[in-house]
Scaffold this active site. Sequence first.
Site, PDB file in Angstrom:
ATOM      1  N   CYS A 216      90.959  58.820  -5.614  1.00 24.69           N
ATOM      2  CA  CYS A 216      90.159  58.353  -6.577  1.00 24.69           C
ATOM      3  C   CYS A 216      90.802  58.732  -7.900  1.00 24.69           C
ATOM      4  CB  CYS A 216      88.657  58.852  -6.289  1.00 24.69           C
ATOM      5  SG  CYS A 216      87.888  58.459  -7.858  1.00 24.69           S
TER       6      CYS A 216
ATOM      7  N   GLU B  69     109.149  78.997  31.190  1.00 25.33           N
ATOM      8  CA  GLU B  69     109.421  78.684  29.562  1.00 25.33           C
ATOM      9  C   GLU B  69     107.964  78.467  29.146  1.00 25.33           C
ATOM     10  OE1 GLU B  69     113.783  76.285  30.308  1.00 25.33           O
ATOM     11  OE2 GLU B  69     112.023  75.123  30.594  1.00 25.33           O
TER      12      GLU B  69
ATOM     13  N   CYS C 137      81.790  58.145  -6.997  1.00 25.50           N
ATOM     14  CA  CYS C 137      81.596  57.606  -8.363  1.00 25.50           C
ATOM     15  C   CYS C 137      81.846  56.163  -8.422  1.00 25.50           C
ATOM     16  CB  CYS C 137      82.784  58.313  -9.370  1.00 25.50           C
ATOM     17  SG  CYS C 137      84.377  57.623  -8.929  1.00 25.50           S
TER      18      CYS C 137
ATOM     19  N   CYS D 175      84.271  61.937 -12.173  1.00 24.84           N
ATOM     20  CA  CYS D 175      84.250  61.889 -10.486  1.00 24.84           C
ATOM     21  C   CYS D 175      83.623  63.348 -10.126  1.00 24.84           C
ATOM     22  CB  CYS D 175      85.443  61.483  -9.719  1.00 24.84           C
ATOM     23  SG  CYS D 175      84.991  61.330  -7.951  1.00 24.84           S
TER      24      CYS D 175
ATOM     25  N   LYS E 186     105.773  76.509  26.667  1.00 24.69           N
ATOM     26  CA  LYS E 186     105.281  75.185  26.364  1.00 24.69           C
ATOM     27  C   LYS E 186     104.729  75.038  24.718  1.00 24.69           C
ATOM     28  CE  LYS E 186     102.068  71.446  28.349  1.00 24.69           C
ATOM     29  NZ  LYS E 186     101.694  71.031  26.725  1.00 24.69           N
TER      30      LYS E 186
ATOM     31  N   LYS F 278      98.264  75.595  31.723  1.00 24.56           N
ATOM     32  CA  LYS F 278      97.668  75.553  29.955  1.00 24.56           C
ATOM     33  C   LYS F 278      96.815  76.961  30.067  1.00 24.56           C
ATOM     34  CE  LYS F 278      97.087  72.164  28.049  1.00 24.56           C
ATOM     35  NZ  LYS F 278      97.699  71.478  27.088  1.00 24.56           N
TER      36      LYS F 278
ATOM     37  N   CYS G  24      85.390  54.599  -4.373  1.00 26.11           N
ATOM     38  CA  CYS G  24      85.080  56.126  -4.167  1.00 26.11           C
ATOM     39  C   CYS G  24      83.691  56.325  -3.709  1.00 26.11           C
ATOM     40  CB  CYS G  24      85.337  56.821  -5.408  1.00 26.11           C
ATOM     41  SG  CYS G  24      84.715  58.579  -5.566  1.00 26.11           S
TER      42      CYS G  24
ATOM     43  N   ASP H 275     104.147  73.544  21.262  1.00 28.31           N
ATOM     44  CA  ASP H 275     102.909  72.899  20.658  1.00 28.31           C
ATOM     45  C   ASP H 275     103.593  72.202  19.400  1.00 28.31           C
ATOM     46  OD1 ASP H 275     100.562  71.313  20.440  1.00 28.31           O
ATOM     47  OD2 ASP H 275      99.439  72.970  19.819  1.00 28.31           O
TER      48      ASP H 275
ATOM     49  N   TYR I 141     115.415  72.643  25.762  1.00 27.33           N
ATOM     50  CA  TYR I 141     115.278  73.224  27.104  1.00 27.33           C
ATOM     51  C   TYR I 141     115.603  72.261  28.481  1.00 27.33           C
ATOM     52  CZ  TYR I 141     111.294  70.289  26.039  1.00 27.33           C
ATOM     53  OH  TYR I 141     110.322  69.098  25.599  1.00 27.33           O
TER      54      TYR I 141
END
Length: 673
Positions: free
Chosen positions: A428, A124, A415, A434, A126, A318, A412, A128, A230
């Site tokens: 900010c 199957e 600024c 800025c 894997k 993997k 910030c 992510d 699964y």
Amino acid sequence: MPTKPNPLETMQALIEEINKHNYHYYTLDEPTISDAEWDALYDKLVQLEAETGTVLPHSPTGRVGFQLLKGFEPHRHLSRLWSLDKAQNQEDLMAWHTRAQKLVSEYNTQNPEQPLPPLSFVIELKFDGLTLNLTYDKGELVQAATRGNGTVGEGILAQVKTIKSVPLRIPYTDGIVEVQGEGLMNLSVLEKYNETAAEPLKNARNAAAGALRNLNPKVTSERRLNAYFYNIGYTDGLRFQDHREMVEFLRDNQFKVSPYVKFVDSIEAVEEELQNLVAMRNTLDFLIDGMVVKICDMRTREVLGYTDKFPRWAVAYKFEAEEAVTTLLEVGWNVGRTGKVTPTARVEAVDIAGVTVQNCTLNNMDDIGRKNLTHALGSLIYIRRSNDVIPEILGKVTEEADGQEIVAPTVCPSCGHTLEYRGVHLFCPNRLDCRPQLVGRITHFASRDAMDIDTFSEKTAEQLYDELEVRDPSDLYYLLFDDLVKLDRFGKKKAENLLAALEKSKTPDLASFLFALGIPNTGKTTTKELADHYRSLDRLREATAEELITLPDIGGIVADSIVRFFQDEAMQRTIERLLSAGVAPVAEEAPAAVDESNPFFGKTVVLTGTLHSMGRDECAKRLEQLGAKVTGSVSKKTDIVIAGESAGSKLTKAQDLGIRIIDDEQELLRLLS
């Protein structure tokens, strides 16, 4: 006299019909009715629920809650969710197989009357994403939780209900079952989301995990997540002979099962399939980071059992290492054009899959805390590089707080203005003074998809800001040759080129001009939709939120952002100065009636590779004029793929799916004309 239908019975029938159509659309990718017909059924159900004041437990209207949750409640799983031992290479895979075969042989020697069958395997993907554990009681979805530590997770039922491929009710009603799967965001969905997002998401995994752990289910719903299932982790009576039976149970109960489940009878076949999977990895519309190999027979699984951490009957193979261990050296804080202040980590240089990594993504302080990085400066950390995105930090190697503390700034870094939290992100609020915000705004304004000012770059914006006090995009059109030519590394030629590029940019199409302005919560798709509908800057500036929400894909938040943007006095000054400088956005004429007999009308088309007879943008525009829908990723819903020179994984995926491919430019030109 006919009996008046019972409203609850009518609602029940509507729910069953809507859920049936949802199953065909979201799980099987086989729509059974049109969107308009589905909307009519849904609207009728909403009306009945309003009239009766009743919402049945499995009603599709309950998929998106409107109440902000206060927190996540712990949930103890009925059956432990195990981690998987890892095989980093074929030697590790063979070693796992040898151990399993030895245990089976020993058992069969001791139990000759009831031997275990020869080993067979299921392979199957894997995924992510984020592990989900769903609890159904007498067929009703009653809980959904994260994996957590395998024993206790976090309850995220309201969030999971927003995933349309998750059934709210299943045919199996004889008891309790826990169903395990993976919540994820399809890459095509991520791409489309980022087209209009004010803050694009960096990768699909974080997008899914962040959505499922968001206390506002409406945010989860906006991400349009998917889920694949699964495993049955717990039942109070149901038994399976092998994994094939379990998969069939999942399918029969309307769960979306992985498109890749392969049954083989030998470890050699597993190795062969591994090579096939590596080759097809980049053609998938979701992220995977390997494959999972399991022994099929359930009795064999019971005999082999578990170690303290892993089942002995399964292993995760993997892909080539894209994770590494390194040291977190420091965390800096960057200000973007919207004022969002984000942390960026600098790590000790490390090689991952042939690329030297020194900088990594950190999303916000919430992300830092969740990954146990609050006291991690100077500590060893895990990092991952996936699909060529900026690497992300996964967490600390140790659980101890053995490093210096990462402290969020209160002002910030550019600024000095006091920062404020909006949700989990720092901002900010100093929009007018800025430096990084203003430089970012000017750079965006001049970019290719916006005003397309040739030769302009972020370095140019910084130099003009520092040396000629350019503070606003409109200031660009008031620059003088005598001022530019005096700048360091500018000179006569560069000054002339910039002024010529500015002059050339004064007649942008209206969609590009709107995108250049940087209206919050809008991207290229939304600004094009606005330009196509209003065809006039003045008309759009006068639009109300009530008008805007009648347009496709524009909801209340986006509509309010657009109205507030054009009401802002600073933005009004910017637009007036641009117009006074001679900038004149051009609205395209309303399209002529499309000849519905042309080969592209109503088709979903994907462009890939290099076209020599025209640019891809021009080709996409001509296709849209012919009534085609141009998208960025290949799926089962794609009708045509136009493949130019050096076409890559999209072409491969189209070939695998049997989609029509046009790879001859002369044929393309003939069809377009």
